[in-house]
Design an enzyme around this catalytic site. Sequence first.
Site, PDB file in Angstrom:
ATOM      1  N   CYS A  43     -58.944 -39.751 -96.021  1.00  0.00           N
ATOM      2  CA  CYS A  43     -58.222 -40.796 -96.416  1.00  0.00           C
ATOM      3  C   CYS A  43     -59.149 -42.090 -96.988  1.00  0.00           C
ATOM      4  O   CYS A  43     -58.633 -42.112 -97.793  1.00  0.00           O
ATOM      5  CB  CYS A  43     -58.242 -41.346 -94.960  1.00  0.00           C
ATOM      6  SG  CYS A  43     -57.289 -40.378 -93.369  1.00  0.00           S
TER       7      CYS A  43
ATOM      8  N   HIS B 124     -55.497 -48.822 -95.313  1.00  0.00           N
ATOM      9  CA  HIS B 124     -55.186 -47.573 -94.566  1.00  0.00           C
ATOM     10  C   HIS B 124     -54.263 -47.162 -93.426  1.00  0.00           C
ATOM     11  O   HIS B 124     -54.400 -48.037 -92.471  1.00  0.00           O
ATOM     12  CB  HIS B 124     -56.528 -46.722 -94.789  1.00  0.00           C
ATOM     13  CG  HIS B 124     -56.463 -45.074 -94.061  1.00  0.00           C
ATOM     14  ND1 HIS B 124     -55.174 -44.511 -95.193  1.00  0.00           N
ATOM     15  CD2 HIS B 124     -56.948 -44.372 -93.018  1.00  0.00           C
ATOM     16  CE1 HIS B 124     -55.261 -43.030 -93.819  1.00  0.00           C
ATOM     17  NE2 HIS B 124     -55.729 -42.964 -92.756  1.00  0.00           N
TER      18      HIS B 124
ATOM     19  N   ASN C 136     -50.057 -41.069 -90.568  1.00  0.00           N
ATOM     20  CA  ASN C 136     -51.311 -41.068 -91.386  1.00  0.00           C
ATOM     21  C   ASN C 136     -50.738 -40.189 -92.594  1.00  0.00           C
ATOM     22  O   ASN C 136     -50.946 -38.703 -92.697  1.00  0.00           O
ATOM     23  CB  ASN C 136     -52.266 -40.827 -90.356  1.00  0.00           C
ATOM     24  CG  ASN C 136     -53.701 -40.825 -91.217  1.00  0.00           C
ATOM     25  OD1 ASN C 136     -53.577 -40.491 -92.139  1.00  0.00           O
ATOM     26  ND2 ASN C 136     -54.643 -41.169 -90.249  1.00  0.00           N
TER      27      ASN C 136
HETATM   28  N1  ACO Z   1     -49.295 -38.284 -75.995  1.00  0.00           N
HETATM   29  C1  ACO Z   1     -50.027 -38.469 -74.393  1.00  0.00           C
HETATM   30  N2  ACO Z   1     -51.312 -38.840 -74.085  1.00  0.00           N
HETATM   31  C2  ACO Z   1     -52.153 -38.520 -74.945  1.00  0.00           C
HETATM   32  C3  ACO Z   1     -51.809 -38.573 -75.665  1.00  0.00           C
HETATM   33  C4  ACO Z   1     -50.339 -38.074 -76.696  1.00  0.00           C
HETATM   34  N3  ACO Z   1     -49.734 -38.250 -77.699  1.00  0.00           N
HETATM   35  N4  ACO Z   1     -52.614 -37.650 -77.009  1.00  0.00           N
HETATM   36  C5  ACO Z   1     -53.355 -38.424 -76.475  1.00  0.00           C
HETATM   37  N5  ACO Z   1     -53.964 -38.406 -74.751  1.00  0.00           N
HETATM   38  C6  ACO Z   1     -54.313 -38.658 -73.584  1.00  0.00           C
HETATM   39  C7  ACO Z   1     -55.909 -38.750 -73.341  1.00  0.00           C
HETATM   40  O1  ACO Z   1     -55.213 -37.360 -73.015  1.00  0.00           O
HETATM   41  C8  ACO Z   1     -56.311 -39.317 -72.573  1.00  0.00           C
HETATM   42  O2  ACO Z   1     -55.642 -38.882 -71.509  1.00  0.00           O
HETATM   43  P1  ACO Z   1     -56.871 -39.040 -69.915  1.00  0.00           P
HETATM   44  O3  ACO Z   1     -57.395 -40.611 -69.987  1.00  0.00           O
HETATM   45  O4  ACO Z   1     -56.520 -38.621 -68.740  1.00  0.00           O
HETATM   46  O5  ACO Z   1     -57.711 -38.365 -70.707  1.00  0.00           O
HETATM   47  C9  ACO Z   1     -55.408 -40.937 -72.525  1.00  0.00           C
HETATM   48  O6  ACO Z   1     -54.594 -40.672 -73.863  1.00  0.00           O
HETATM   49  C10 ACO Z   1     -56.048 -41.428 -73.815  1.00  0.00           C
HETATM   50  O7  ACO Z   1     -56.991 -40.810 -74.619  1.00  0.00           O
HETATM   51  P2  ACO Z   1     -57.384 -42.145 -76.309  1.00  0.00           P
HETATM   52  O8  ACO Z   1     -58.015 -40.801 -76.703  1.00  0.00           O
HETATM   53  O9  ACO Z   1     -58.378 -42.091 -75.451  1.00  0.00           O
HETATM   54  O10 ACO Z   1     -56.967 -42.769 -76.811  1.00  0.00           O
HETATM   55  P3  ACO Z   1     -56.931 -43.629 -77.629  1.00  0.00           P
HETATM   56  O11 ACO Z   1     -56.110 -44.976 -77.405  1.00  0.00           O
HETATM   57  O12 ACO Z   1     -58.137 -44.221 -78.804  1.00  0.00           O
HETATM   58  O13 ACO Z   1     -55.519 -43.504 -78.439  1.00  0.00           O
HETATM   59  C11 ACO Z   1     -55.514 -42.355 -80.942  1.00  0.00           C
HETATM   60  C12 ACO Z   1     -55.621 -41.997 -79.553  1.00  0.00           C
HETATM   61  C13 ACO Z   1     -54.176 -42.780 -81.500  1.00  0.00           C
HETATM   62  C14 ACO Z   1     -55.818 -40.573 -81.136  1.00  0.00           C
HETATM   63  C15 ACO Z   1     -56.942 -43.333 -81.536  1.00  0.00           C
HETATM   64  O14 ACO Z   1     -58.318 -43.226 -80.946  1.00  0.00           O
HETATM   65  C16 ACO Z   1     -56.915 -43.026 -82.947  1.00  0.00           C
HETATM   66  O15 ACO Z   1     -55.908 -43.786 -83.847  1.00  0.00           O
HETATM   67  N6  ACO Z   1     -58.023 -42.888 -84.055  1.00  0.00           N
HETATM   68  C17 ACO Z   1     -58.686 -43.145 -84.527  1.00  0.00           C
HETATM   69  C18 ACO Z   1     -57.766 -42.421 -85.820  1.00  0.00           C
HETATM   70  C19 ACO Z   1     -58.548 -42.369 -87.647  1.00  0.00           C
HETATM   71  O16 ACO Z   1     -58.520 -43.637 -87.758  1.00  0.00           O
HETATM   72  N7  ACO Z   1     -58.502 -41.323 -88.345  1.00  0.00           N
HETATM   73  C20 ACO Z   1     -59.128 -41.668 -89.401  1.00  0.00           C
HETATM   74  C21 ACO Z   1     -58.531 -40.999 -90.661  1.00  0.00           C
HETATM   75  S1  ACO Z   1     -58.083 -39.693 -90.125  1.00  0.00           S
HETATM   76  C22 ACO Z   1     -58.783 -38.874 -91.450  1.00  0.00           C
HETATM   77  O17 ACO Z   1     -59.366 -39.349 -92.038  1.00  0.00           O
HETATM   78  C23 ACO Z   1     -57.797 -37.103 -92.229  1.00  0.00           C
END
Ligand code: ACO
Length: 331
Positions: free
Chosen positions: A113, A254, A284
């Site tokens: 990214c 980003h 993204n």
């Molecule tokens: N739908 C429903 N539930 C989901 C989904 C979904 N699509 N995805 C995950 N869950 C569930 C998980 O299984 C988990 O359930 P559990 O509590 O029973 O285990 C719960 O939701 C919470 O999961 P988390 O991973 O803790 O959710 P979080 O609030 O962290 O959100 C997300 C996830 C959106 C991916 C977030 O962590 C994020 O945006 N991370 C950063 C991404 C980023 O900036 N990446 C860098 C750039 S990308 C690159 O370089 C290519």
Amino acid sequence: MYASFKAIGAYVPSKSLTNRDLEKMVDTSDEWIRQRTGIENRYIAAEDEYTSDLGAKAAELAISRSGLAKEEIDMIICATITPDYLCMPSTACVIADKLGISNVMAFDISAACSGFVYALNIAKAFIESGLKKNVLIIGAEKLSAIIDYSDRTTCILFGDGAGAAIIGTTEEREASLLDIHTSADGAFQDFLITPGGGVKNPCSPDVIDRHLHYLKMKGNETFKLAVNTLTKDVTRILEKNSLSSEHIDFFVPHQANFRIIDAVGRKLKFTKEQVVLTVHKYGNTSAASIPMAINDWYESGKLKHGDLMLLDTFGGGLTWGSALVYFNQRD
Ligand code: ACO
């Protein structure tokens, strides 16, 4: 002589993939996706539409807005983690051919990214050292090709698209790429990874069966690190240049997750009007996200010649960066 942001362009594929569509593919909901990410839609390239096609279309627009003849472009950098070919030729070379540009230095960079900000930094160095005059930089991704559409934790996040910019020269500091900071920490390499297909786990039926050729992410760990690193990095570049948030016309983060953008924006005391937001439309798009966002703001009439932008980014590697950039495109 300073490097200067002379023109922007972007391209978005025509097919959209909504949260409702994803509800039919994996166990998720429109409400969960909106609340946790702010994403409502993303665009997916056609099967026979490749990263180079997206990049070439964005580049054509940037070149036409710059007023330059193609012969005046003397370097092409393409930032991508989804190149047309794994090893060679580079996507930049394929794009150069599609644009009808030959006999120039052309290469890809891989900084996930952060790729566009890395490319901006490289262009600045080449221009300010006097080696090049007009550099075409492109962030282009067909992320749908490396996304596992049975994995709900990643498939809801990413989309395809491309953005491009022409970086030229100026004698005015207040029209330049004022400052750029780029960095990385490989200790977090497993936070965002495509484990298969490279020399460590070469392509094989086993790699494919185990879905190792797809993008994997430790989302929650990445989220926490992103907010802290970005806040520190942006604070540092502002302080170094004796600027504060009120001097910035547009903060262009980003576009990974609305909650990351909101948290960083609040910590840095940016108003809603200052923060450029497109993640709801495109998801993204990795290296394409920042130039696509700049293009959106330009095309909607908000971004004007002379505006000071603060770019900031974070991605796989882990990599990150920030940049203070005057928008120097003339209509
Ligand atoms: N739908 C429903 N539930 C989901 C989904 C979904 N699509 N995805 C995950 N869950 C569930 C998980 O299984 C988990 O359930 P559990 O509590 O029973 O285990 C719960 O939701 C919470 O999961 P988390 O991973 O803790 O959710 P979080 O609030 O962290 O959100 C997300 C996830 C959106 C991916 C977030 O962590 C994020 O945006 N991370 C950063 C991404 C980023 O900036 N990446 C860098 C750039 S990308 C690159 O370089 C290519």
